[in-house]
Design a protein around this motif. Sequence first.
Motif, short mmCIF file in Angstrom:
data_model
loop_
_atom_site.label_atom_id
_atom_site.label_comp_id
_atom_site.label_asym_id
_atom_site.label_seq_id
_atom_site.Cartn_x
_atom_site.Cartn_y
_atom_site.Cartn_z
N LEU A 153 0.82 -1.21 0.00
CA LEU A 153 0.00 0.00 0.00
C LEU A 153 0.85 1.26 0.00
CD1 LEU A 153 -3.03 -0.49 2.42
CD2 LEU A 153 -3.00 -0.56 -0.07
N ARG A 154 0.27 2.32 -0.58
CA ARG A 154 0.90 3.64 -0.57
C ARG A 154 0.00 4.61 0.20
NH1 ARG A 154 0.72 2.08 -5.81
NH2 ARG A 154 -0.86 3.67 -6.31
N PRO A 155 0.58 5.66 0.79
CA PRO A 155 -0.25 6.66 1.45
C PRO A 155 -1.32 7.18 0.50
CG PRO A 155 2.06 7.04 1.97
CD PRO A 155 2.03 5.95 0.93
N GLY A 156 -2.52 7.35 1.04
CA GLY A 156 -3.65 7.80 0.25
C GLY A 156 -4.55 6.68 -0.22
N GLN A 157 -4.08 5.43 -0.21
CA GLN A 157 -4.92 4.31 -0.61
C GLN A 157 -5.81 3.87 0.56
OE1 GLN A 157 -1.75 1.67 -2.39
NE2 GLN A 157 -2.98 1.92 -4.25
N THR A 158 -6.80 3.03 0.24
CA THR A 158 -7.80 2.63 1.22
C THR A 158 -7.56 1.21 1.70
OG1 THR A 158 -9.43 4.09 0.19
CG2 THR A 158 -10.27 2.38 1.67
N MET A 159 -7.56 1.03 3.00
CA MET A 159 -7.39 -0.28 3.62
C MET A 159 -8.60 -0.60 4.48
SD MET A 159 -4.47 0.72 6.46
CE MET A 159 -4.71 -0.65 7.60
N LEU A 160 -8.99 -1.89 4.48
CA LEU A 160 -10.08 -2.37 5.31
C LEU A 160 -9.52 -3.34 6.33
CD1 LEU A 160 -13.15 -2.70 5.94
CD2 LEU A 160 -13.13 -4.61 4.30
N VAL A 161 -9.80 -3.09 7.59
CA VAL A 161 -9.40 -3.97 8.68
C VAL A 161 -10.64 -4.73 9.14
CG1 VAL A 161 -8.39 -4.13 10.98
CG2 VAL A 161 -7.61 -2.35 9.39
N GLN A 162 -10.59 -6.05 9.04
CA GLN A 162 -11.72 -6.88 9.48
C GLN A 162 -11.59 -7.15 10.98
OE1 GLN A 162 -14.28 -7.38 7.78
NE2 GLN A 162 -13.95 -8.20 5.72
N GLY A 163 -12.52 -6.63 11.74
CA GLY A 163 -12.49 -6.80 13.19
C GLY A 163 -11.86 -5.59 13.84
N ALA A 164 -12.56 -5.01 14.82
CA ALA A 164 -12.18 -3.67 15.28
C ALA A 164 -11.37 -3.62 16.55
CB ALA A 164 -13.45 -2.83 15.47
N SER A 165 -11.36 -4.67 17.37
CA SER A 165 -10.89 -4.45 18.74
C SER A 165 -9.72 -5.32 19.19
CB SER A 165 -12.05 -4.64 19.72
OG SER A 165 -12.51 -5.98 19.68
N GLY A 166 -9.29 -6.28 18.38
CA GLY A 166 -8.19 -7.13 18.79
C GLY A 166 -6.85 -6.40 18.72
N GLY A 167 -5.81 -7.05 19.24
CA GLY A 167 -4.50 -6.41 19.28
C GLY A 167 -3.94 -6.07 17.92
N VAL A 168 -3.99 -7.02 16.96
CA VAL A 168 -3.48 -6.75 15.62
C VAL A 168 -4.33 -5.69 14.93
CG1 VAL A 168 -3.00 -7.75 13.35
CG2 VAL A 168 -2.45 -9.05 15.41
N SER A 169 -5.65 -5.79 15.08
CA SER A 169 -6.54 -4.84 14.41
C SER A 169 -6.33 -3.42 14.90
CB SER A 169 -8.00 -5.26 14.62
OG SER A 169 -8.26 -6.50 14.00
N THR A 170 -6.25 -3.24 16.22
CA THR A 170 -6.06 -1.89 16.74
C THR A 170 -4.71 -1.34 16.31
OG1 THR A 170 -5.30 -2.81 18.86
CG2 THR A 170 -7.61 -2.19 18.70
N ALA A 171 -3.70 -2.19 16.22
CA ALA A 171 -2.38 -1.74 15.74
C ALA A 171 -2.46 -1.32 14.28
CB ALA A 171 -1.35 -2.85 15.93
N LEU A 172 -3.17 -2.10 13.45
CA LEU A 172 -3.32 -1.76 12.04
C LEU A 172 -4.00 -0.40 11.87
CD1 LEU A 172 -4.32 -5.23 10.61
CD2 LEU A 172 -2.39 -3.86 9.79
N ILE A 173 -5.01 -0.13 12.68
CA ILE A 173 -5.71 1.15 12.59
C ILE A 173 -4.76 2.30 12.88
CG2 ILE A 173 -7.52 2.57 13.61
CD1 ILE A 173 -8.99 -0.14 14.25
N GLU A 174 -4.02 2.20 13.97
CA GLU A 174 -3.13 3.30 14.37
C GLU A 174 -1.98 3.46 13.38
OE1 GLU A 174 -2.37 4.31 18.50
OE2 GLU A 174 -3.24 2.36 19.04
N LEU A 175 -1.38 2.35 12.95
CA LEU A 175 -0.26 2.43 12.02
C LEU A 175 -0.72 2.95 10.66
CD1 LEU A 175 1.53 -0.94 12.89
CD2 LEU A 175 2.39 1.36 13.39
N GLY A 176 -1.87 2.46 10.18
CA GLY A 176 -2.38 2.90 8.89
C GLY A 176 -2.70 4.38 8.89
N ARG A 177 -3.34 4.86 9.93
CA ARG A 177 -3.67 6.28 10.03
C ARG A 177 -2.39 7.13 10.06
NH1 ARG A 177 -8.48 9.58 10.76
NH2 ARG A 177 -7.59 11.68 10.68
N ALA A 178 -1.40 6.70 10.84
CA ALA A 178 -0.15 7.46 10.94
C ALA A 178 0.62 7.47 9.62
CB ALA A 178 0.72 6.87 12.04
N ALA A 179 0.44 6.42 8.80
CA ALA A 179 1.16 6.31 7.52
C ALA A 179 0.42 6.97 6.37
CB ALA A 179 1.42 4.85 7.21
N GLY A 180 -0.75 7.56 6.62
CA GLY A 180 -1.45 8.28 5.58
C GLY A 180 -2.41 7.46 4.75
#
Length: 321
Positions: A153-180
């Motif tokens: 993925l590149r900044p500006g593209q769209t990612m979907l995380v399946q499942g909102a509250s687990g450890g990997v999912s919450t990390a993906l949300i924070e890392l993805g947002r920080a990376a644009g």
Amino acid sequence: MFAVYAAAPSSDDPLAALTLGERPEPEVPAGFVAVTVKAASLNMHDLWTLRGVGIKAEQFPMTLGCDGAGVLADGTEVVLHSVIGDPAWSGDETLDPRRTLLTEKHQGTFADTVVVPARNALPKPAGLTFGEAACMGTAWLTAYRMLFVKSGLRPGQTMLVQGASGGVSTALIELGRAAGMRVWVTGRTEQKRALAAELGAHQTFESGARLPERVDAVFETVGKATWQHSMRALKPGGVIVVSGSTSGPDPSADLQRLFFLQLRVVGSTMGTREELADLLRFCDLAGIRPRIGAELPLERAREGFEQMLAGDTAGKIVFTR
């Protein structure tokens, strides 16, 4: 020393194998170091260990805990990398056929002291607490590799995380947002979707909901329950990055969609020592901190295991000493 361990495998009732009590002080072989554990985080892997998955019967009793942070004998504060490879292996240690994790061959971090190869103890950034650092070695490292090493993925593209509250999912949300990235997330409950939004998700959806448009990448840790939705959510040429299958490992492959839309399915497991070092620097530089849903003294570890088994998580579950 005090430890939380699996006394013996219990496939049908994993908590029946969970034991809290005294264990012998560990020996420190040449090339290894003893780490006084300050914090350790719970992972789904620990429940699998209690069930006897991925561990031989003769390895029990086994101290649980893949992740941890603590202090060396000289006072150095460290974060642990839980992938332990063959000393003769060179290159990506996640590809080493003889690799193992803490709790599979070597005793884990839910104890006063853990012994690891010296190279598996990385300096802890001063900006991270021990509890925050203890989340990094498995869930956050898995998310980092999925996003930055495997997805393309590149900044500006769209990612979907399946499942909102687990450890990997919450990390993906924070890392993805920080990376644009534009971060979309599915969640089974309004509470879980609200957590995802709080962590930085641009939009949240009920599990299986029709999306406004197709996405560039889907990040899968759920498996069978969400697989069909993941396949249908992708743009032509998109990618699903898979690091787990908590709802079952045997989804319908949907091969016609796979080849006709030229989709990619990429597996991802943990991460390398160098990737963990990069993750720690990124979190330190960007001011990213893992969401800790529950922090409990190690003596109350059973409560944390009960929460994970029930799916009642809102970030990482951390045990402290």
